[in-house]
Design a protein around this motif. Structure first.
Motif, PDB file in Angstrom:
ATOM      1  N   MET A   1       0.844  -1.181   0.000  1.00 37.39           N
ATOM      2  CA  MET A   1       0.000   0.000   0.000  1.00 37.39           C
ATOM      3  C   MET A   1       0.889   1.244   0.000  1.00 37.39           C
ATOM      4  N   GLU A   2       0.504   2.193  -0.813  1.00 35.85           N
ATOM      5  CA  GLU A   2       1.175   3.486  -0.855  1.00 35.85           C
ATOM      6  C   GLU A   2       0.219   4.534  -0.310  1.00 35.85           C
ATOM      7  N   ILE A   3       0.768   5.478   0.451  1.00 31.16           N
ATOM      8  CA  ILE A   3      -0.029   6.565   1.011  1.00 31.16           C
ATOM      9  C   ILE A   3       0.409   7.863   0.347  1.00 31.16           C
ATOM     10  N   TYR A   4      -0.585   8.633  -0.104  1.00 32.51           N
ATOM     11  CA  TYR A   4      -0.321   9.904  -0.768  1.00 32.51           C
ATOM     12  C   TYR A   4      -1.043  11.032  -0.036  1.00 32.51           C
ATOM     13  N   GLY A   5      -0.313  12.088   0.226  1.00 31.15           N
ATOM     14  CA  GLY A   5      -0.904  13.327   0.705  1.00 31.15           C
ATOM     15  C   GLY A   5      -0.949  14.281  -0.465  1.00 31.15           C
ATOM     16  N   ILE A   6      -2.130  14.737  -0.796  1.00 28.96           N
ATOM     17  CA  ILE A   6      -2.302  15.597  -1.967  1.00 28.96           C
ATOM     18  C   ILE A   6      -2.628  17.014  -1.500  1.00 28.96           C
ATOM     19  N   TYR A   7      -1.726  17.932  -1.817  1.00 30.10           N
ATOM     20  CA  TYR A   7      -1.930  19.334  -1.477  1.00 30.10           C
ATOM     21  C   TYR A   7      -3.032  19.942  -2.335  1.00 30.10           C
ATOM     22  N   ASN A   8      -3.612  21.017  -1.849  1.00 32.61           N
ATOM     23  CA  ASN A   8      -4.607  21.766  -2.613  1.00 32.61           C
ATOM     24  C   ASN A   8      -3.917  22.925  -3.332  1.00 32.61           C
ATOM     25  N   ALA A   9      -2.904  22.584  -4.104  1.00 39.37           N
ATOM     26  CA  ALA A   9      -2.125  23.586  -4.839  1.00 39.37           C
ATOM     27  C   ALA A   9      -1.327  22.882  -5.924  1.00 39.37           C
ATOM     28  N   ASP A  10      -0.989  23.620  -6.951  1.00 43.08           N
ATOM     29  CA  ASP A  10      -0.098  23.092  -7.979  1.00 43.08           C
ATOM     30  C   ASP A  10       1.346  23.274  -7.536  1.00 43.08           C
ATOM     31  N   GLY A  11       2.207  22.384  -8.011  1.00 44.43           N
ATOM     32  CA  GLY A  11       3.631  22.488  -7.735  1.00 44.43           C
ATOM     33  C   GLY A  11       4.322  23.333  -8.782  1.00 44.43           C
ATOM     34  N   GLY A  12       5.603  23.511  -8.601  1.00 42.14           N
ATOM     35  CA  GLY A  12       6.385  24.332  -9.521  1.00 42.14           C
ATOM     36  C   GLY A  12       6.384  25.775  -9.057  1.00 42.14           C
ATOM     37  N   ILE A  13       7.236  26.549  -9.645  1.00 44.24           N
ATOM     38  CA  ILE A  13       7.398  27.942  -9.222  1.00 44.24           C
ATOM     39  C   ILE A  13       6.099  28.733  -9.363  1.00 44.24           C
ATOM     40  N   ILE A  14       5.434  28.599 -10.508  1.00 45.45           N
ATOM     41  CA  ILE A  14       4.203  29.361 -10.730  1.00 45.45           C
ATOM     42  C   ILE A  14       3.102  28.893  -9.783  1.00 45.45           C
ATOM     43  N   GLY A  15       2.970  27.577  -9.606  1.00 44.63           N
ATOM     44  CA  GLY A  15       1.968  27.044  -8.695  1.00 44.63           C
ATOM     45  C   GLY A  15       2.191  27.499  -7.269  1.00 44.63           C
ATOM     46  N   GLU A  16       3.448  27.463  -6.835  1.00 41.39           N
ATOM     47  CA  GLU A  16       3.788  27.892  -5.477  1.00 41.39           C
ATOM     48  C   GLU A  16       3.500  29.381  -5.296  1.00 41.39           C
ATOM     49  N   LEU A  17       3.874  30.192  -6.278  1.00 43.94           N
ATOM     50  CA  LEU A  17       3.625  31.639  -6.184  1.00 43.94           C
ATOM     51  C   LEU A  17       2.130  31.947  -6.160  1.00 43.94           C
ATOM     52  N   LYS A  18       1.357  31.245  -6.985  1.00 43.56           N
ATOM     53  CA  LYS A  18      -0.089  31.449  -6.987  1.00 43.56           C
ATOM     54  C   LYS A  18      -0.686  31.098  -5.631  1.00 43.56           C
ATOM     55  N   TYR A  19      -0.197  29.994  -5.040  1.00 46.37           N
ATOM     56  CA  TYR A  19      -0.724  29.585  -3.738  1.00 46.37           C
ATOM     57  C   TYR A  19      -0.373  30.617  -2.662  1.00 46.37           C
ATOM     58  N   VAL A  20       0.878  31.030  -2.613  1.00 50.66           N
ATOM     59  CA  VAL A  20       1.308  31.997  -1.591  1.00 50.66           C
ATOM     60  C   VAL A  20       0.525  33.301  -1.735  1.00 50.66           C
ATOM     61  N   LEU A  21       0.400  33.791  -2.955  1.00 45.33           N
ATOM     62  CA  LEU A  21      -0.366  35.017  -3.178  1.00 45.33           C
ATOM     63  C   LEU A  21      -1.823  34.814  -2.764  1.00 45.33           C
ATOM     64  N   GLY A  22      -2.395  33.680  -3.157  1.00 47.21           N
ATOM     65  CA  GLY A  22      -3.777  33.381  -2.778  1.00 47.21           C
ATOM     66  C   GLY A  22      -3.955  33.291  -1.276  1.00 47.21           C
ATOM     67  N   LYS A  23      -2.976  32.732  -0.594  1.00 47.73           N
ATOM     68  CA  LYS A  23      -3.041  32.625   0.863  1.00 47.73           C
ATOM     69  C   LYS A  23      -2.975  34.017   1.495  1.00 47.73           C
ATOM     70  N   ILE A  24      -2.103  34.854   0.973  1.00 42.32           N
ATOM     71  CA  ILE A  24      -1.960  36.209   1.517  1.00 42.32           C
ATOM     72  C   ILE A  24      -3.257  37.004   1.371  1.00 42.32           C
ATOM     73  N   ILE A  25      -3.906  36.893   0.205  1.00 41.97           N
ATOM     74  CA  ILE A  25      -5.129  37.677   0.003  1.00 41.97           C
ATOM     75  C   ILE A  25      -6.396  36.935   0.436  1.00 41.97           C
ATOM     76  N   GLY A  26      -6.216  35.712   0.951  1.00 44.89           N
ATOM     77  CA  GLY A  26      -7.333  34.998   1.549  1.00 44.89           C
ATOM     78  C   GLY A  26      -8.202  34.183   0.616  1.00 44.89           C
ATOM     79  N   ILE A  27      -7.682  33.804  -0.562  1.00 46.58           N
ATOM     80  CA  ILE A  27      -8.501  33.005  -1.481  1.00 46.58           C
ATOM     81  C   ILE A  27      -7.963  31.591  -1.674  1.00 46.58           C
ATOM     82  N   ALA A  28      -6.845  31.272  -1.020  1.00 53.51           N
ATOM     83  CA  ALA A  28      -6.270  29.928  -1.140  1.00 53.51           C
ATOM     84  C   ALA A  28      -6.008  29.377   0.260  1.00 53.51           C
TER      85      ALA A  28
END
Length: 118
Positions: A1-28
């Protein structure tokens, strides 16, 4: 059995930046991110859990999943799932992750309970 934790965000530089910005403004928000990471890096308690815990958890962003896993987790991230062969089942929902209140210890307890009951 494999266990996966799936984040509610895309990976990569653009995905990370979108998430951080979204978190700051309260939409992520991602309760799994809150459990595994501080503002910039993995929490020390998470690193210790990875090294000494009873479970190996593969952490993935939405866009890093293989197609079958992505279809299963579509619209239910963040979550933790178990995969055995072609069967995928939910171990922890986003609501259960939220109840961990950013705590690695509570996460480990919740995961242990979920695995006992499945």
């Amino acid at each position: 059995m494999e266990i996966y934790g799936i984040y509610n965000a895309d990976g990569g530089i653009i995905g990370e930046l979108k998430y951080v910005l979204g978190k700051i403004i309260g939409i992520a928000h991602c309760s799994l991110c809150d459990i595994t990471h501080s503002y910039i890096s993995k929490k020390k308690t998470w690193k210790a859990f990875e090294e000494t815990g009873d479970f190996k958890i593969n952490l993935l962003h939405i866009n890093e999943q293989e197609s079958g896993l992505r279809e299963f987790t579509h619209d239910i991230t963040p979550c933790v799932v178990a995969k055995e062969g072609n069967e995928v089942r939910i171990l922890l929902t986003s609501e259960q992750l939220e109840k961990c209140n950013k705590s690695v210890g509570r996460f480990e307890e919740a995961l242990t309970e979920s695995l006992k009951s499945s």
